[in-house]
Design a protein around this motif. Sequence first.
Motif, PDB file in Angstrom:
ATOM      1  N   GLU A  17       0.828  -1.198   0.000  1.00 12.65           N
ATOM      2  CA  GLU A  17       0.000   0.000   0.000  1.00 12.65           C
ATOM      3  C   GLU A  17       0.870   1.259   0.000  1.00 12.65           C
ATOM      4  OE1 GLU A  17      -3.188   2.293   2.984  1.00 12.65           O
ATOM      5  OE2 GLU A  17      -2.392   0.318   3.499  1.00 12.65           O
ATOM      6  N   ALA A  18       1.941   1.228   0.803  1.00  9.58           N
ATOM      7  CA  ALA A  18       2.858   2.364   0.855  1.00  9.58           C
ATOM      8  C   ALA A  18       3.496   2.600  -0.506  1.00  9.58           C
ATOM      9  CB  ALA A  18       3.936   2.125   1.907  1.00  9.58           C
ATOM     10  N   ALA A  19       3.923   1.522  -1.166  1.00  5.68           N
ATOM     11  CA  ALA A  19       4.555   1.654  -2.479  1.00  5.68           C
ATOM     12  C   ALA A  19       3.598   2.276  -3.486  1.00  5.68           C
ATOM     13  CB  ALA A  19       5.033   0.291  -2.960  1.00  5.68           C
ATOM     14  N   GLY A  20       2.334   1.874  -3.426  1.00 10.11           N
ATOM     15  CA  GLY A  20       1.344   2.451  -4.328  1.00 10.11           C
ATOM     16  C   GLY A  20       1.121   3.930  -4.060  1.00 10.11           C
ATOM     17  N   TRP A  21       1.048   4.299  -2.785  1.00 10.82           N
ATOM     18  CA  TRP A  21       0.828   5.706  -2.429  1.00 10.82           C
ATOM     19  C   TRP A  21       2.024   6.556  -2.815  1.00 10.82           C
ATOM     20  CZ3 TRP A  21       2.715   9.754   0.378  1.00 10.82           C
ATOM     21  CH2 TRP A  21       1.824  10.784   0.706  1.00 10.82           C
ATOM     22  N   LEU A  22       3.224   6.006  -2.658  1.00  9.49           N
ATOM     23  CA  LEU A  22       4.441   6.755  -2.931  1.00  9.49           C
ATOM     24  C   LEU A  22       4.755   6.869  -4.425  1.00  9.49           C
ATOM     25  CD1 LEU A  22       6.703   5.327  -0.102  1.00  9.49           C
ATOM     26  CD2 LEU A  22       5.889   7.692  -0.289  1.00  9.49           C
ATOM     27  N   SER A  23       4.113   6.026  -5.245  1.00  2.33           N
ATOM     28  CA  SER A  23       4.380   6.062  -6.681  1.00  2.33           C
ATOM     29  C   SER A  23       4.081   7.456  -7.235  1.00  2.33           C
ATOM     30  CB  SER A  23       3.519   5.026  -7.406  1.00  2.33           C
ATOM     31  OG  SER A  23       3.752   5.060  -8.802  1.00  2.33           O
ATOM     32  N   GLY A  24       5.074   8.069  -7.867  1.00  7.18           N
ATOM     33  CA  GLY A  24       4.931   9.410  -8.394  1.00  7.18           C
ATOM     34  C   GLY A  24       5.248  10.501  -7.392  1.00  7.18           C
ATOM     35  N   GLY A  62       9.788   6.877   3.877  1.00 11.00           N
ATOM     36  CA  GLY A  62       9.031   6.824   5.119  1.00 11.00           C
ATOM     37  C   GLY A  62       8.542   8.189   5.555  1.00 11.00           C
ATOM     38  N   ALA A  63       9.389   9.203   5.370  1.00 10.06           N
ATOM     39  CA  ALA A  63       9.006  10.553   5.764  1.00 10.06           C
ATOM     40  C   ALA A  63       7.844  11.059   4.912  1.00 10.06           C
ATOM     41  CB  ALA A  63      10.199  11.492   5.639  1.00 10.06           C
ATOM     42  N   MET A  64       7.901  10.831   3.610  1.00 10.39           N
ATOM     43  CA  MET A  64       6.837  11.306   2.730  1.00 10.39           C
ATOM     44  C   MET A  64       5.504  10.639   3.072  1.00 10.39           C
ATOM     45  SD  MET A  64       6.013  13.326   0.278  1.00 10.39           S
ATOM     46  CE  MET A  64       7.506  13.786  -0.583  1.00 10.39           C
ATOM     47  N   LEU A  65       5.536   9.347   3.348  1.00 13.11           N
ATOM     48  CA  LEU A  65       4.306   8.635   3.688  1.00 13.11           C
ATOM     49  C   LEU A  65       3.743   9.111   5.021  1.00 13.11           C
ATOM     50  CD1 LEU A  65       2.278   6.382   3.022  1.00 13.11           C
ATOM     51  CD2 LEU A  65       3.806   4.784   4.201  1.00 13.11           C
ATOM     52  N   ALA A  66       4.592   9.169   6.031  1.00 15.51           N
ATOM     53  CA  ALA A  66       4.131   9.554   7.363  1.00 15.51           C
ATOM     54  C   ALA A  66       3.630  10.993   7.382  1.00 15.51           C
ATOM     55  CB  ALA A  66       5.254   9.369   8.385  1.00 15.51           C
ATOM     56  N   GLY A  84      20.760  13.459  10.651  1.00 22.43           N
ATOM     57  CA  GLY A  84      20.952  13.699   9.231  1.00 22.43           C
ATOM     58  C   GLY A  84      19.797  13.351   8.334  1.00 22.43           C
ATOM     59  N   ASN A  85      19.800  12.156   7.756  1.00 24.71           N
ATOM     60  CA  ASN A  85      18.904  11.819   6.660  1.00 24.71           C
ATOM     61  C   ASN A  85      17.424  11.933   7.002  1.00 24.71           C
ATOM     62  OD1 ASN A  85      20.994  11.360   4.914  1.00 24.71           O
ATOM     63  ND2 ASN A  85      20.940   9.138   5.078  1.00 24.71           N
ATOM     64  N   HIS A  86      17.007  11.408   8.139  1.00 24.46           N
ATOM     65  CA  HIS A  86      15.591  11.451   8.489  1.00 24.46           C
ATOM     66  C   HIS A  86      15.128  12.891   8.671  1.00 24.46           C
ATOM     67  CE1 HIS A  86      11.759  10.141  10.105  1.00 24.46           C
ATOM     68  NE2 HIS A  86      11.965  10.848  11.216  1.00 24.46           N
ATOM     69  N   ALA A  87      15.954  13.721   9.308  1.00 21.42           N
ATOM     70  CA  ALA A  87      15.586  15.113   9.523  1.00 21.42           C
ATOM     71  C   ALA A  87      15.421  15.844   8.199  1.00 21.42           C
ATOM     72  CB  ALA A  87      16.631  15.811  10.387  1.00 21.42           C
ATOM     73  N   VAL A  88      16.360  15.663   7.290  1.00 22.11           N
ATOM     74  CA  VAL A  88      16.267  16.299   5.981  1.00 22.11           C
ATOM     75  C   VAL A  88      15.027  15.803   5.243  1.00 22.11           C
ATOM     76  CG1 VAL A  88      17.377  16.531   3.722  1.00 22.11           C
ATOM     77  CG2 VAL A  88      18.743  16.705   5.817  1.00 22.11           C
ATOM     78  N   ALA A  89      14.764  14.497   5.307  1.00 20.97           N
ATOM     79  CA  ALA A  89      13.605  13.930   4.614  1.00 20.97           C
ATOM     80  C   ALA A  89      12.295  14.472   5.180  1.00 20.97           C
ATOM     81  CB  ALA A  89      13.637  12.406   4.715  1.00 20.97           C
ATOM     82  N   VAL A 158       6.734   4.918   8.633  1.00 18.96           N
ATOM     83  CA  VAL A 158       8.152   5.033   8.302  1.00 18.96           C
ATOM     84  C   VAL A 158       8.708   3.667   7.900  1.00 18.96           C
ATOM     85  CG1 VAL A 158      10.450   5.520   9.234  1.00 18.96           C
ATOM     86  CG2 VAL A 158       8.547   7.099   9.682  1.00 18.96           C
ATOM     87  N   VAL A 159       8.389   2.637   8.676  1.00 14.94           N
ATOM     88  CA  VAL A 159       8.860   1.286   8.351  1.00 14.94           C
ATOM     89  C   VAL A 159       8.311   0.832   7.005  1.00 14.94           C
ATOM     90  CG1 VAL A 159       8.745  -1.149   9.046  1.00 14.94           C
ATOM     91  CG2 VAL A 159       9.235   0.617  10.753  1.00 14.94           C
ATOM     92  N   ALA A 160       7.011   1.033   6.790  1.00 19.80           N
ATOM     93  CA  ALA A 160       6.406   0.611   5.526  1.00 19.80           C
ATOM     94  C   ALA A 160       6.991   1.390   4.354  1.00 19.80           C
ATOM     95  CB  ALA A 160       4.891   0.794   5.592  1.00 19.80           C
ATOM     96  N   GLY A 161       7.183   2.689   4.536  1.00 21.87           N
ATOM     97  CA  GLY A 161       7.761   3.492   3.463  1.00 21.87           C
ATOM     98  C   GLY A 161       9.157   3.051   3.111  1.00 21.87           C
ATOM     99  N   GLN A 162       9.992   2.829   4.130  1.00 21.23           N
ATOM    100  CA  GLN A 162      11.348   2.334   3.872  1.00 21.23           C
ATOM    101  C   GLN A 162      11.302   0.972   3.168  1.00 21.23           C
ATOM    102  OE1 GLN A 162      11.751   5.240   5.012  1.00 21.23           O
ATOM    103  NE2 GLN A 162      12.688   5.099   7.050  1.00 21.23           N
ATOM    104  N   GLY A 163      10.329   0.157   3.539  1.00 19.58           N
ATOM    105  CA  GLY A 163      10.205  -1.167   2.924  1.00 19.58           C
ATOM    106  C   GLY A 163       9.882  -1.118   1.454  1.00 19.58           C
ATOM    107  N   SER A 164       9.320   0.004   0.979  1.00 16.24           N
ATOM    108  CA  SER A 164       8.991   0.095  -0.438  1.00 16.24           C
ATOM    109  C   SER A 164      10.231   0.047  -1.321  1.00 16.24           C
ATOM    110  CB  SER A 164       8.178   1.364  -0.722  1.00 16.24           C
ATOM    111  OG  SER A 164       8.959   2.535  -0.544  1.00 16.24           O
TER     112      SER A 164
END
Length: 373
Positions: A17-24, A62-66, A84-89, A158-164
């Motif tokens: 579901e996360a991968a579908g939402w994040l597409s695009g 993960g950041a974009m989804l959450a 670093g990375n999570h904060a920037v994201a 975040v976990v689901a988004g990273q899993g995509s």
Amino acid sequence: MSRSHAPALPDRARVEEAAGWLSGRVVRTPVLNCPAIDRLAGTRILLKAENLQTGGSYKMRGAMLAVGRLAAAGHTGVVAQSTGNHAVAVALAARRHGLAATVVLPVDAAPVKVARARAAGARVVLAGTTVEERLATARQLAAADGHPLVDAYDHPDVVAGQGSASLELIEEAERAGTPLDALVVPVGGGGGVAGACLAAAGTPIEVYGVEPVGCDSLARSLAAGRPTPVVPAPTIADGLRPGCVGDLPFAVARDAVRGVVRVDDDAIAEAFRLLLLELKVLVEPSGAAGLAGALRLVTGSDDPGGVLRLPARCGSDGVLRVAGGPGRSEGGVPGRYRTVGVVLTGGNVEADLVARLAAGPVADPARTEGVAA
């Protein structure tokens, strides 16, 4: 999200579901292959180039989804802590969705990270040098502002988004006719490897985490049966020094991850140079650790950390899980895996560190600046 509460476990469907939402909404990064690395490994290595992701790391997923779901729920701002990375994201995702963002960084954060978070529109607060100090400050700010805390590890989105990222790698390997036998992901707080475990659920793919020697909270937690903190040792892979794996990632990984590979700075630096000079891609040391772990796993080469493989055991569903599938040999010997996937988790690295690592000798970790989760 408080780490004192039992986390709600996401599943593979949530990653899909996360991968579908994040597409695009995020970059579908390429899967790369390098004949020189394959020859060195003695097997096919497929590399998911999340160093080319928006914001420079897979943390953007993960950041974009959450943040996107929080925006849809009517929130006007978010708070996060990171080095670093999570904060920037989170800062970038908040800007994309029109939310205010406050990110808590350590007082010794790399100046370029502070600058990138500010450039993305975030309010940056510097607090302490440990994750505990940053979390305490972030929770205070979240309570004062009335904004939710987007935890770097213990957040299902975040976990689901990273899993995509892992899901895309698995799917592309299948389409190319080279299905993965193993999937290797660097471990900081554990969100990425937990997401990989979810993405690989229901397949014969064996998932391995990679940790620097002396920063092996996941390995120690799996051995102890509970999240176990460590005092992180110095390492050039600063993004893999969380102090303790998150509760949610541990709950996912404990019955799904096949094992943990420990690698030292020499192995990480060599993997960094291979990626830079042979594949012509720039990754941060934390991302290069994934390739270092994969090489250790498939070649059985000497390494002071070694590979922790978990014994056969019953998972929460009572099913006995054992190493390997049909046609696979036992043990960590060359030839066990035909195709191994590696997630190159990020590419945010200081220019002076690139120069030192590219030159050959490993720099003193106490004088290097990396990017953490």
